[in-house]
Scaffold this motif. Structure first.
Motif, PDB file in Angstrom:
ATOM      1  N   ASP A 177      45.430  46.351  37.570  1.00 31.07           N
ATOM      2  CA  ASP A 177      46.095  45.468  38.103  1.00 31.07           C
ATOM      3  C   ASP A 177      46.752  44.508  37.387  1.00 31.07           C
ATOM      4  N   PHE A 178      46.074  43.994  36.261  1.00 29.03           N
ATOM      5  CA  PHE A 178      46.557  42.824  35.408  1.00 29.03           C
ATOM      6  C   PHE A 178      47.796  43.186  34.574  1.00 29.03           C
ATOM      7  N   ILE A 179      47.550  44.300  34.083  1.00 20.84           N
ATOM      8  CA  ILE A 179      48.591  45.170  33.114  1.00 20.84           C
ATOM      9  C   ILE A 179      49.665  45.451  33.883  1.00 20.84           C
ATOM     10  N   LYS A 180      49.688  46.102  35.051  1.00 23.42           N
ATOM     11  CA  LYS A 180      51.000  46.283  35.824  1.00 23.42           C
ATOM     12  C   LYS A 180      51.690  45.027  36.273  1.00 23.42           C
ATOM     13  N   LEU A 181      51.055  43.820  36.511  1.00 21.13           N
ATOM     14  CA  LEU A 181      51.728  42.830  37.010  1.00 21.13           C
ATOM     15  C   LEU A 181      52.662  42.213  35.671  1.00 21.13           C
ATOM     16  N   GLY A 200      50.950  45.083  44.351  1.00 20.82           N
ATOM     17  CA  GLY A 200      50.068  45.627  45.232  1.00 20.82           C
ATOM     18  C   GLY A 200      48.994  44.594  45.667  1.00 20.82           C
ATOM     19  N   PHE A 201      49.041  43.097  45.344  1.00 19.69           N
ATOM     20  CA  PHE A 201      48.216  42.206  45.743  1.00 19.69           C
ATOM     21  C   PHE A 201      48.138  41.560  47.325  1.00 19.69           C
ATOM     22  N   ASP A 202      47.198  41.280  47.832  1.00 20.12           N
ATOM     23  CA  ASP A 202      46.993  40.772  49.143  1.00 20.12           C
ATOM     24  C   ASP A 202      47.589  39.292  48.956  1.00 20.12           C
ATOM     25  N   GLU A 203      47.835  38.706  50.304  1.00 21.93           N
ATOM     26  CA  GLU A 203      48.386  37.560  50.686  1.00 21.93           C
ATOM     27  C   GLU A 203      47.429  36.201  49.927  1.00 21.93           C
ATOM     28  N   LYS A 204      46.096  36.490  50.010  1.00 23.07           N
ATOM     29  CA  LYS A 204      45.278  35.509  49.499  1.00 23.07           C
ATOM     30  C   LYS A 204      45.168  35.327  48.131  1.00 23.07           C
TER      31      LYS A 204
END
Length: 382
Positions: A177-181, A200-204
């Protein structure tokens, strides 16, 4: 009465109990032709039909290939290469070879044997390398080396990017997730709702990242610096996707190479067992007790040298049945899986296409259910 069938480099012989030759079907005097005969076997079937057409006796053979063909023909035979008639023809190869091919000198015959041996060895190596389980082993090697590379490179990318946006390291724990961002947008000042949703992150977590990006104490890097980090992230993601595709390929390959084993445990677990054993055939030859601890090399070493507790599992810990079980049941479940794996591997190797995977899997599920019921009962009693 017994009749003795011998396959020699110069042909197939039928002998009586005293070693007298009754029939002879010579091979062509060409090593390539003989290699084809041994591979395709049609010549051998025709030769055996001809030799045994009028023979009503117990057949003894000196070669497993002859036995396999006779079994296919529905003719019973015994494999016993140490019998006296076979010893006689082995002691006088030139005499029998001359009856098959005409007069042949010793030097000429041994040179022929040498060339035939080299050709058959090459053929055997080629066949070995083309087997599906060897492809499984090499594919597993690729996955393992990829995992090592990914695990080494990911922290480096995180540390590098932390120069620009150090707060992100605490907000996103997962490497992917970190590297995709970073691959989508390395500049913290340009991160927005749309980009973070695409990642792909949620609102929070999106709100936390946006706030942290605005208040970050990180250095303002140039576009050249940020694009260098982005290229590193894209390379990491490319290797990650290649590894995932290879895992899917291994699963498909395992279902073709070892369908029963793949039904008993997840194909990736089965593939790792094959890789450690060296081949599917080697895995099939191991007892369940050895299969249970395959891959536990360090634990076995510590047990033997330091007196530590013996390992209850090796690679089998990766099976969801073991990994997700209560600690006290893991050894028992590992033994159960190892027993069924041993059966499945042997059927895959020696079962001539027979499939019993579903039945073995059902037996595992029934045993697992009983284990859990007993565990819950003991827990309540305690």
């Amino acid at each position: 009465m017994r009749a003795f069938l011998a396959m020699q480099p110069y042909g197939i012989l039928l002998l009586d109990e005293n070693g007298k030759m009754l029939e002879l079907v010579p091979f062509p005097r060409d090593e390539k032709a003989i290699a084809r005969i041994l591979q395709e076997r049609e010549f051998l079937r025709e030769a055996l039909n001809k030799i045994l057409s009028n023979i009503d006796a117990e057949i003894v053979v000196n070669d497993i290939i002859l036995k396999e063909i006779l079994d296919e023909m529905g003719r019973s035979s015994t494999l016993s290469p140490g019998e006296r008639p076979f010893s006689i023809i082995r002691s006088s190869p030139l005499r029998y070879a001359s009856q098959a091919w005409g007069e042949i000198k010793q030097k000429e015959y041994f040179q022929f044997l040498n060339e035939l041996g080299i050709l058959l060895s090459k053929s055997g190596v080629r066949e070995r390398l083309s087997s599906l389980d060897q492809q499984v082993i090499k594919a597993v090697d690729f996955v393992d080396h990829s995992n090592k590379a990914l695990n080494i490179i990911a922290p480096t990318i995180r540390e590098w990017y932390s120069i620009h946006f150090p707060e992100l390291d605490e907000l996103i724990e997962d490497h992917y997730d970190f590297i995709k961002l970073i691959s989508l947008e390395p500049n913290r000042k340009k991160l927005d709702q749309k980009i973070l949703e695409e990642a792909g992150f949620d609102e929070k977590i999106i709100k936390k990242i946006i706030k942290a990006s605005r208040d970050s104490i990180g250095a303002d890097l140039s576009d050249i610096d940020l694009q260098a980090i982005r290229r590193a992230a894209l390379s990491w993601l490319e290797l990650y996707e290649a590894k995932r595709e290879m895992e899917l390929y291994i699963e498909d390959l395992m279902r073709r190479a070892a369908p029963n084993l793949s039904a008993v445990v997840h194909p990736m677990v089965g593939a790792r067992l094959i890789a450690i054993a060296g081949s599917l055939e080697r895995l099939a030859s191991l007892p369940a007790s050895s299969i249970q601890i395959l891959g536990a090399h360090k634990a076995i070493f510590m047990h033997l040298t330091k007196g530590a507790k013996p390992p209850k599992h090796g690679v089998l810990f990766q099976a969801k049945e073991v990994r997700g079980a209560p600690k006290s049941l893991r050894g028992k479940i590992s033994r159960l899986l190892a027993t069924k794996i041993a059966i499945a591997a042997r059927v895959d190797v020696y079962g001539d296409g027979k499939y019993i995977g579903d039945r073995l899997r059902m037996e595992i599920e029934e045993k697992l259910k009983k284990f859990m019921e007993a565990f819950k009962s003991e827990s309540k009693g305690g």
